[in-house]
Design a protein around this motif. Structure first.
Motif, PDB file in Angstrom:
ATOM      1  N   LEU A  48      47.924  43.462  43.032  1.00 21.19           N
ATOM      2  CA  LEU A  48      46.457  43.469  43.094  1.00 21.19           C
ATOM      3  C   LEU A  48      45.929  44.880  43.322  1.00 21.19           C
ATOM      4  O   LEU A  48      44.913  45.268  42.740  1.00 21.19           O
ATOM      5  N   VAL A  49      46.632  45.641  44.163  1.00 15.18           N
ATOM      6  CA  VAL A  49      46.240  47.029  44.418  1.00 15.18           C
ATOM      7  C   VAL A  49      46.424  47.857  43.152  1.00 15.18           C
ATOM      8  O   VAL A  49      45.583  48.688  42.798  1.00 15.18           O
ATOM      9  N   GLN A  50      47.520  47.601  42.446  1.00 17.14           N
ATOM     10  CA  GLN A  50      47.826  48.349  41.228  1.00 17.14           C
ATOM     11  C   GLN A  50      46.754  48.164  40.158  1.00 17.14           C
ATOM     12  O   GLN A  50      46.388  49.100  39.453  1.00 17.14           O
ATOM     13  N   TYR A  51      46.236  46.928  40.059  1.00 17.86           N
ATOM     14  CA  TYR A  51      45.254  46.615  39.009  1.00 17.86           C
ATOM     15  C   TYR A  51      43.853  46.407  39.568  1.00 17.86           C
ATOM     16  O   TYR A  51      43.021  45.766  38.930  1.00 17.86           O
ATOM     17  N   GLU A  52      43.589  46.955  40.747  1.00 16.98           N
ATOM     18  CA  GLU A  52      42.307  46.711  41.421  1.00 16.98           C
ATOM     19  C   GLU A  52      41.110  47.082  40.543  1.00 16.98           C
ATOM     20  O   GLU A  52      40.151  46.301  40.406  1.00 16.98           O
ATOM     21  N   ALA A  53      41.137  48.249  39.928  1.00 14.56           N
ATOM     22  CA  ALA A  53      40.002  48.691  39.114  1.00 14.56           C
ATOM     23  C   ALA A  53      39.777  47.755  37.933  1.00 14.56           C
ATOM     24  O   ALA A  53      38.634  47.379  37.632  1.00 14.56           O
ATOM     25  N   GLU A  54      40.860  47.364  37.253  1.00 15.45           N
ATOM     26  CA  GLU A  54      40.746  46.467  36.106  1.00 15.45           C
ATOM     27  C   GLU A  54      40.249  45.089  36.513  1.00 15.45           C
ATOM     28  O   GLU A  54      39.478  44.453  35.788  1.00 15.45           O
TER      29      GLU A  54
ATOM     30  N   ASP B 206      40.429  36.755  30.153  1.00 17.23           N
ATOM     31  CA  ASP B 206      41.054  37.691  29.222  1.00 17.23           C
ATOM     32  C   ASP B 206      42.030  38.605  29.959  1.00 17.23           C
ATOM     33  O   ASP B 206      43.122  38.899  29.464  1.00 17.23           O
ATOM     34  N   PHE B 207      41.650  39.056  31.155  1.00 21.23           N
ATOM     35  CA  PHE B 207      42.533  39.902  31.961  1.00 21.23           C
ATOM     36  C   PHE B 207      43.813  39.153  32.320  1.00 21.23           C
ATOM     37  O   PHE B 207      44.917  39.710  32.248  1.00 21.23           O
ATOM     38  N   ALA B 208      43.680  37.888  32.715  1.00 16.92           N
ATOM     39  CA  ALA B 208      44.844  37.085  33.098  1.00 16.92           C
ATOM     40  C   ALA B 208      45.812  36.924  31.930  1.00 16.92           C
ATOM     41  O   ALA B 208      47.038  36.965  32.113  1.00 16.92           O
ATOM     42  N   ILE B 209      45.288  36.771  30.730  1.00 16.98           N
ATOM     43  CA  ILE B 209      46.144  36.604  29.552  1.00 16.98           C
ATOM     44  C   ILE B 209      46.812  37.915  29.171  1.00 16.98           C
ATOM     45  O   ILE B 209      48.024  37.978  28.944  1.00 16.98           O
ATOM     46  N   ARG B 210      46.032  38.993  29.118  1.00 15.73           N
ATOM     47  CA  ARG B 210      46.572  40.277  28.642  1.00 15.73           C
ATOM     48  C   ARG B 210      47.511  40.929  29.644  1.00 15.73           C
ATOM     49  O   ARG B 210      48.578  41.417  29.269  1.00 15.73           O
TER      50      ARG B 210
ATOM     51  N   LEU C  77      50.376  37.919  38.897  1.00 13.10           N
ATOM     52  CA  LEU C  77      49.041  38.437  38.616  1.00 13.10           C
ATOM     53  C   LEU C  77      48.179  37.370  37.947  1.00 13.10           C
ATOM     54  O   LEU C  77      47.001  37.218  38.281  1.00 13.10           O
ATOM     55  N   MET C  78      48.767  36.636  37.040  1.00 16.01           N
ATOM     56  CA  MET C  78      48.031  35.558  36.366  1.00 16.01           C
ATOM     57  C   MET C  78      47.601  34.495  37.376  1.00 16.01           C
ATOM     58  O   MET C  78      46.476  33.993  37.322  1.00 16.01           O
TER      59      MET C  78
ATOM     60  N   ILE D 278      43.853  33.064  38.451  1.00 14.31           N
ATOM     61  CA  ILE D 278      43.516  31.636  38.462  1.00 14.31           C
ATOM     62  C   ILE D 278      42.894  31.252  39.803  1.00 14.31           C
ATOM     63  O   ILE D 278      41.904  30.518  39.860  1.00 14.31           O
ATOM     64  N   VAL D 279      43.459  31.784  40.883  1.00 20.42           N
ATOM     65  CA  VAL D 279      42.926  31.504  42.224  1.00 20.42           C
ATOM     66  C   VAL D 279      41.502  32.030  42.349  1.00 20.42           C
ATOM     67  O   VAL D 279      40.621  31.359  42.900  1.00 20.42           O
ATOM     68  N   ILE D 280      41.252  33.235  41.813  1.00 24.39           N
ATOM     69  CA  ILE D 280      39.900  33.806  41.853  1.00 24.39           C
ATOM     70  C   ILE D 280      38.916  32.901  41.105  1.00 24.39           C
ATOM     71  O   ILE D 280      37.806  32.628  41.580  1.00 24.39           O
ATOM     72  N   MET D 281      39.331  32.418  39.935  1.00 23.57           N
ATOM     73  CA  MET D 281      38.469  31.519  39.161  1.00 23.57           C
ATOM     74  C   MET D 281      38.183  30.233  39.927  1.00 23.57           C
ATOM     75  O   MET D 281      37.047  29.737  39.945  1.00 23.57           O
ATOM     76  N   ILE D 282      39.213  29.681  40.563  1.00 17.27           N
ATOM     77  CA  ILE D 282      39.048  28.444  41.334  1.00 17.27           C
ATOM     78  C   ILE D 282      38.062  28.658  42.485  1.00 17.27           C
ATOM     79  O   ILE D 282      37.197  27.814  42.752  1.00 17.27           O
ATOM     80  N   ILE D 283      38.182  29.805  43.154  1.00 23.58           N
ATOM     81  CA  ILE D 283      37.280  30.107  44.271  1.00 23.58           C
ATOM     82  C   ILE D 283      35.833  30.206  43.774  1.00 23.58           C
ATOM     83  O   ILE D 283      34.912  29.646  44.389  1.00 23.58           O
ATOM     84  N   PHE D 284      35.636  30.894  42.659  1.00 22.06           N
ATOM     85  CA  PHE D 284      34.287  31.006  42.086  1.00 22.06           C
ATOM     86  C   PHE D 284      33.705  29.622  41.795  1.00 22.06           C
ATOM     87  O   PHE D 284      32.554  29.329  42.135  1.00 22.06           O
ATOM     88  N   VAL D 285      34.496  28.786  41.148  1.00 22.20           N
ATOM     89  CA  VAL D 285      34.025  27.455  40.765  1.00 22.20           C
ATOM     90  C   VAL D 285      33.684  26.630  41.999  1.00 22.20           C
ATOM     91  O   VAL D 285      32.650  25.942  42.039  1.00 22.20           O
ATOM     92  N   GLN D 286      34.542  26.681  43.011  1.00 20.21           N
ATOM     93  CA  GLN D 286      34.292  25.910  44.229  1.00 20.21           C
ATOM     94  C   GLN D 286      33.030  26.368  44.945  1.00 20.21           C
ATOM     95  O   GLN D 286      32.254  25.548  45.445  1.00 20.21           O
TER      96      GLN D 286
END
Length: 220
Positions: free
Chosen positions: A5-11, A177-181, A191-192, A196-204
């Protein structure tokens, strides 16, 4: 494992921002255009104040056609139209065009259903008091249907988030798109899963907020 997560934080933050832009434009389109279209469908139905079978049939058919398209095919089909409006068919801005169109069709149908759930006596009482069409809608029907309208918008927003994950096909970016690429295609399963967890949190969070607001404004 959190090192990825730290490695890809900006993306990741860039992808979240792209998702917010796409979903935000979709919400605006749903409210500013989907709400009036749904109201028009309601008013022009047989037996309602502005009954017009021809107009109802045309608008109803357009909404059904858009909703019937598999979203990925709709995105591809609208590429010439997107290029005409935006000047390009690639990027986050271009991705908002098909998302806005599906948002209008999706929410308009939910609006129509919410308004149909309002007891007919409410309209009859308003008309008997001499209310105009505008007053009937804004002072009576919308007021009675406000809880259903909020729940419908909540459901729509969650659908918009799901649709936004497909926009990588036109370079729209976003969390999906980020999760796939970066996750799936580079075999970084952790990372994927984080995405997914971030998406679930947003939806909830959206579901909780929408349900709470709907309950607070429901005075029935």
């Amino acid at each position: 494992m959190l090192e990825v997560l730290v490695q890809y934080e900006a993306e990741i933050w860039r992808s979240i921002g792209q998702t917010f832009v796409m979903v935000g434009i979709s919400i605006l389109a749903a409210i500013l255009l989907g709400l009036p279209v749904g109201t028009l469908l309601f008013l022009t139905r047989k037996g309602n104040m502005l009954e017009n079978q021809w107009l109802f049939s045309i608008v109803n058919l357009l909404v059904n056609i858009i909703r019937s398209f598999p979203f990925l095919l709709l995105v591809v089909f609208l590429i010439p139209f997107t290029r005409l409006i935006i000047g390009t068919a690639i990027g986050t801005a271009a991705a908002t065009v098909p998302l806005a169109i599906i948002a209008i069709a999706h929410y308009s149908r939910l609006v129509e259903q919410s308004l149909l759930d309002v007891p007919r006596g409410v309209m009859e009482a308003a008309i008997s008091m001499g209310a105009s069409v505008k007053e009937v809608i804004f002072k009576f029907v919308y007021v009675e249907a406000r809880s259903g309208l909020v729940l419908g918008l909540t459901t729509s927003i969650i659908s918009f988030i799901s649709y936004s994950t497909i926009m990588g096909v036109v370079g729209g970016g976003g969390i999906g798109d980020f999760a796939i690429r970066y996750g799936y295609q580079q075999f970084k399963t952790d990372l994927m899963l984080y995405m997914i967890v971030i998406m679930i949190i947003f939806v909830q969070l959206i579901q909780f907020a929408g349900t709470t607001v709907a309950r607070l404004i429901d005075k029935r």
